[in-house]
Design a protein around this motif. Structure first.
Motif, mmCIF file in Angstrom:
data_model
loop_
_atom_site.group_PDB
_atom_site.id
_atom_site.type_symbol
_atom_site.label_atom_id
_atom_site.label_comp_id
_atom_site.label_asym_id
_atom_site.label_seq_id
_atom_site.Cartn_x
_atom_site.Cartn_y
_atom_site.Cartn_z
ATOM 1 N N SER A 18 0.827 -1.211 0.000
ATOM 2 C CA SER A 18 0.000 0.000 0.000
ATOM 3 C C SER A 18 0.860 1.260 0.000
ATOM 4 O O SER A 18 1.964 1.266 0.547
ATOM 5 C CB SER A 18 -0.935 0.004 1.214
ATOM 6 N N SER A 19 0.335 2.336 -0.595
ATOM 7 C CA SER A 19 1.064 3.600 -0.639
ATOM 8 C C SER A 19 0.094 4.748 -0.891
ATOM 9 O O SER A 19 -1.111 4.532 -1.085
ATOM 10 C CB SER A 19 2.128 3.551 -1.738
ATOM 11 N N SER A 20 0.623 5.974 -0.875
ATOM 12 C CA SER A 20 -0.208 7.159 -1.097
ATOM 13 C C SER A 20 0.453 8.104 -2.082
ATOM 14 O O SER A 20 1.675 8.251 -2.088
ATOM 15 C CB SER A 20 -0.437 7.905 0.228
ATOM 16 N N LEU A 21 -0.386 8.746 -2.889
ATOM 17 C CA LEU A 21 0.048 9.774 -3.826
ATOM 18 C C LEU A 21 -0.447 11.117 -3.291
ATOM 19 O O LEU A 21 -1.551 11.208 -2.743
ATOM 20 C CB LEU A 21 -0.556 9.542 -5.216
ATOM 21 N N ASN A 22 0.369 12.162 -3.510
ATOM 22 C CA ASN A 22 0.026 13.477 -2.988
ATOM 23 C C ASN A 22 -0.271 14.464 -4.110
ATOM 24 O O ASN A 22 0.359 14.442 -5.169
ATOM 25 C CB ASN A 22 1.183 14.016 -2.144
ATOM 26 N N CYS A 23 -1.242 15.324 -3.863
ATOM 27 C CA CYS A 23 -1.578 16.413 -4.783
ATOM 28 C C CYS A 23 -1.717 17.689 -3.956
ATOM 29 O O CYS A 23 -2.683 17.824 -3.193
ATOM 30 C CB CYS A 23 -2.877 16.105 -5.515
ATOM 31 N N THR A 85 -0.883 6.124 -14.828
ATOM 32 C CA THR A 85 -0.549 7.462 -14.347
ATOM 33 C C THR A 85 -1.798 8.054 -13.717
ATOM 34 O O THR A 85 -2.881 8.013 -14.312
ATOM 35 C CB THR A 85 -0.050 8.357 -15.487
ATOM 36 N N TYR A 86 -1.650 8.577 -12.519
ATOM 37 C CA TYR A 86 -2.776 9.163 -11.796
ATOM 38 C C TYR A 86 -2.624 10.686 -11.822
ATOM 39 O O TYR A 86 -1.612 11.228 -11.385
ATOM 40 C CB TYR A 86 -2.844 8.628 -10.376
ATOM 41 N N LEU A 87 -3.653 11.338 -12.357
ATOM 42 C CA LEU A 87 -3.658 12.792 -12.519
ATOM 43 C C LEU A 87 -4.607 13.445 -11.535
ATOM 44 O O LEU A 87 -5.704 12.949 -11.299
ATOM 45 C CB LEU A 87 -4.100 13.160 -13.936
ATOM 46 N N CYS A 88 -4.169 14.552 -10.985
ATOM 47 C CA CYS A 88 -4.993 15.360 -10.098
ATOM 48 C C CYS A 88 -5.303 16.673 -10.823
ATOM 49 O O CYS A 88 -4.454 17.191 -11.559
ATOM 50 C CB CYS A 88 -4.208 15.622 -8.809
ATOM 51 N N LYS A 96 -11.983 27.114 -14.725
ATOM 52 C CA LYS A 96 -10.881 26.458 -15.422
ATOM 53 C C LYS A 96 -10.411 25.239 -14.642
ATOM 54 O O LYS A 96 -10.343 25.267 -13.427
ATOM 55 C CB LYS A 96 -9.717 27.438 -15.594
ATOM 56 N N LEU A 97 -10.085 24.162 -15.355
ATOM 57 C CA LEU A 97 -9.586 22.930 -14.751
ATOM 58 C C LEU A 97 -8.079 22.873 -14.967
ATOM 59 O O LEU A 97 -7.619 22.848 -16.103
ATOM 60 C CB LEU A 97 -10.268 21.724 -15.385
ATOM 61 N N GLN A 98 -7.297 22.882 -13.862
ATOM 62 C CA GLN A 98 -5.839 22.879 -13.926
ATOM 63 C C GLN A 98 -5.325 21.510 -13.492
ATOM 64 O O GLN A 98 -5.613 21.061 -12.380
ATOM 65 C CB GLN A 98 -5.277 23.963 -12.995
ATOM 66 N N PHE A 99 -4.548 20.860 -14.379
ATOM 67 C CA PHE A 99 -4.031 19.526 -14.082
ATOM 68 C C PHE A 99 -2.620 19.587 -13.526
ATOM 69 O O PHE A 99 -1.836 20.480 -13.868
ATOM 70 C CB PHE A 99 -3.995 18.670 -15.353
ATOM 71 N N GLY A 100 -2.282 18.590 -12.684
ATOM 72 C CA GLY A 100 -0.902 18.370 -12.310
ATOM 73 C C GLY A 100 -0.228 17.498 -13.363
ATOM 74 O O GLY A 100 -0.865 17.050 -14.319
ATOM 75 N N ALA A 101 1.071 17.246 -13.159
ATOM 76 C CA ALA A 101 1.840 16.472 -14.137
ATOM 77 C C ALA A 101 1.629 14.970 -13.988
ATOM 78 O O ALA A 101 1.990 14.206 -14.881
ATOM 79 C CB ALA A 101 3.325 16.802 -14.018
ATOM 80 N N GLY A 102 1.045 14.549 -12.867
ATOM 81 C CA GLY A 102 0.733 13.140 -12.695
ATOM 82 C C GLY A 102 1.777 12.363 -11.919
ATOM 83 O O GLY A 102 2.934 12.793 -11.783
ATOM 84 N N THR A 103 1.368 11.228 -11.385
ATOM 85 C CA THR A 103 2.268 10.268 -10.749
ATOM 86 C C THR A 103 2.144 8.956 -11.504
ATOM 87 O O THR A 103 1.037 8.409 -11.623
ATOM 88 C CB THR A 103 1.912 10.031 -9.271
ATOM 89 N N GLN A 104 3.259 8.475 -12.019
ATOM 90 C CA GLN A 104 3.256 7.200 -12.746
ATOM 91 C C GLN A 104 3.466 6.072 -11.749
ATOM 92 O O GLN A 104 4.499 6.012 -11.079
ATOM 93 C CB GLN A 104 4.353 7.188 -13.801
ATOM 94 N N VAL A 105 2.492 5.176 -11.666
ATOM 95 C CA VAL A 105 2.542 4.069 -10.712
ATOM 96 C C VAL A 105 2.746 2.761 -11.463
ATOM 97 O O VAL A 105 2.028 2.470 -12.420
ATOM 98 C CB VAL A 105 1.238 3.998 -9.889
ATOM 99 N N VAL A 106 3.731 1.993 -11.031
ATOM 100 C CA VAL A 106 3.977 0.664 -11.588
ATOM 101 C C VAL A 106 3.879 -0.336 -10.450
ATOM 102 O O VAL A 106 4.563 -0.199 -9.424
ATOM 103 C CB VAL A 106 5.370 0.572 -12.242
#
Lengths: 109, 116
Positions: A18-23, A85-88, A96-106
Motif C-alpha cells: 500500500s502507498s499514497s500519492l500526494n496532490c 498514471t494518476y492525474l490530479c 478552469k480545470l488545472q491539471f498536475g503532471a501526474g504520478t506514474q505508478v507501476v
C-alpha cells in the motif's frame, strides 16, 4: 495563479504494498478536486470528485481524501492492473480545470 | 453509451503542413474542451466551448491554431502551419454544465500528432 503539484513523479510498488500519492494545490476558490487515471495511449478516465475539506471517496482499492491544501490518493493492496498514471486536477471559481503532471505508478507481481 | 470520439488517432506530417482533428462529444454534453498533452505532463487547456460559444480560448495560439464547434455538437481543431513543437497528443473532452456547475470531464482517446 492556480497551481497543482503532484508527488512523487513515479512510484514502483510490489503487489500488495500500500502507498499514497500526494496532490498539493493553490487555487482561487476551489470548486472541486478531481482524480483521473490514465493508461498509456488512452485519455484520462475519471475516478473521483472531492468538493470540501474532510471529504473522502472510495472505489475498490482507491481512496481519495481532501484537506484545504492537498489531496491524497491511497492505494490499498495494489494489483498489477492498478499500474497507470494518476492525474490530479482542480477547478477554480473561474471554471478552469488545472491539471498536475501526474504520478506514474507501476505495480509488479 | 458512446464515449467521446476523436479522429484521427495518429497523424504524421511535415512541418508547415496543415492538420485537423475532429471530436464528437457524448450526447447531451453541452461543454467541450480541447487539451494538449506533452509526454510526462498533464493536459493543458487550449479552448473551452459552452454550446457554440468559445468561453475560454486564452491559451490557444491564435496565429496558427483555430477551432470551431458547429451547431454546438462536433468540433474541429486545426493547426496551420504546423511546427515541430506542436508534436503532442490532442485530447478532446466533454461535460454537462447545469446551473453554473460543471460535472466531471469525459475524455476521448486523443489524437497523437508527430511533426517531422
Amino acid at each position: 495563479e492556480d497551481q497543482v503539484t503532484q508527488s512523487p513523479e513515479a512510484l514502483r510498488l510490489q503487489e500488495g504494498e500500500s502507498s499514497s500519492l500526494n496532490c498539493s494545490y493553490t487555487v482561487s476558490g476551489l470548486r472541486g478536486l478531481f482524480w483521473y487515471r490514465q493508461d498509456p495511449g488512452k485519455g484520462p478516465e475519471f475516478l473521483f470528485t472531492l468538493y470540501s475539506a474532510g471529504e473522502e471517496k472510495e472505489k475498490e482499492r482507491l481512496k481519495a481524501t481532501l484537506t484545504k491544501k492537498e489531496s491524497f490518493l491511497h492505494i490499498t493492496a495494489p494489483k498489477p492492473e492498478d499500474s497507470a498514471t494518476y492525474l490530479c486536477a482542480v477547478r477554480s471559481s473561474w471554471g478552469k480545470l488545472q491539471f498536475g503532471a501526474g504520478t506514474q505508478v507501476v505495480v509488479t507481481p | 453509451e458512446a464515449g467521446v470520439v476523436q479522429s484521427p488517432r495518429y497523424k504524421i506530417i511535415e512541418k508547415k503542413q496543415p492538420v485537423a482533428f475532429w471530436c464528437n462529444p457524448i450526447s447531451g454534453h453541452n461543454t467541450l474542451y480541447w487539451y494538449l498533452q506533452n509526454l510526462g505532463q498533464g493536459p493543458e487547456l487550449l479552448i473551452r466551448y459552452e454550446n457554440e460559444e468559445a468561453v475560454d480560448d486564452s491559451q490557444l495560439p491564435k496565429d496558427r491554431f483555430s477551432a470551431e464547434r458547429l451547431k454546438g455538437v462536433d468540433s474541429t481543431l486545426k493547426i496551420q502551419p504546423a511546427e515541430l513543437g506542436d508534436s503532442a497528443v490532442y485530447l478532446c473532452a466533454s461535460s454537462f454544465l447545469a446551473g453554473g456547475q460543471v460535472g466531471e470531464l469525459f475524455f476521448g482517446e486523443g489524437s497523437r500528432l508527430t511533426v517531422l
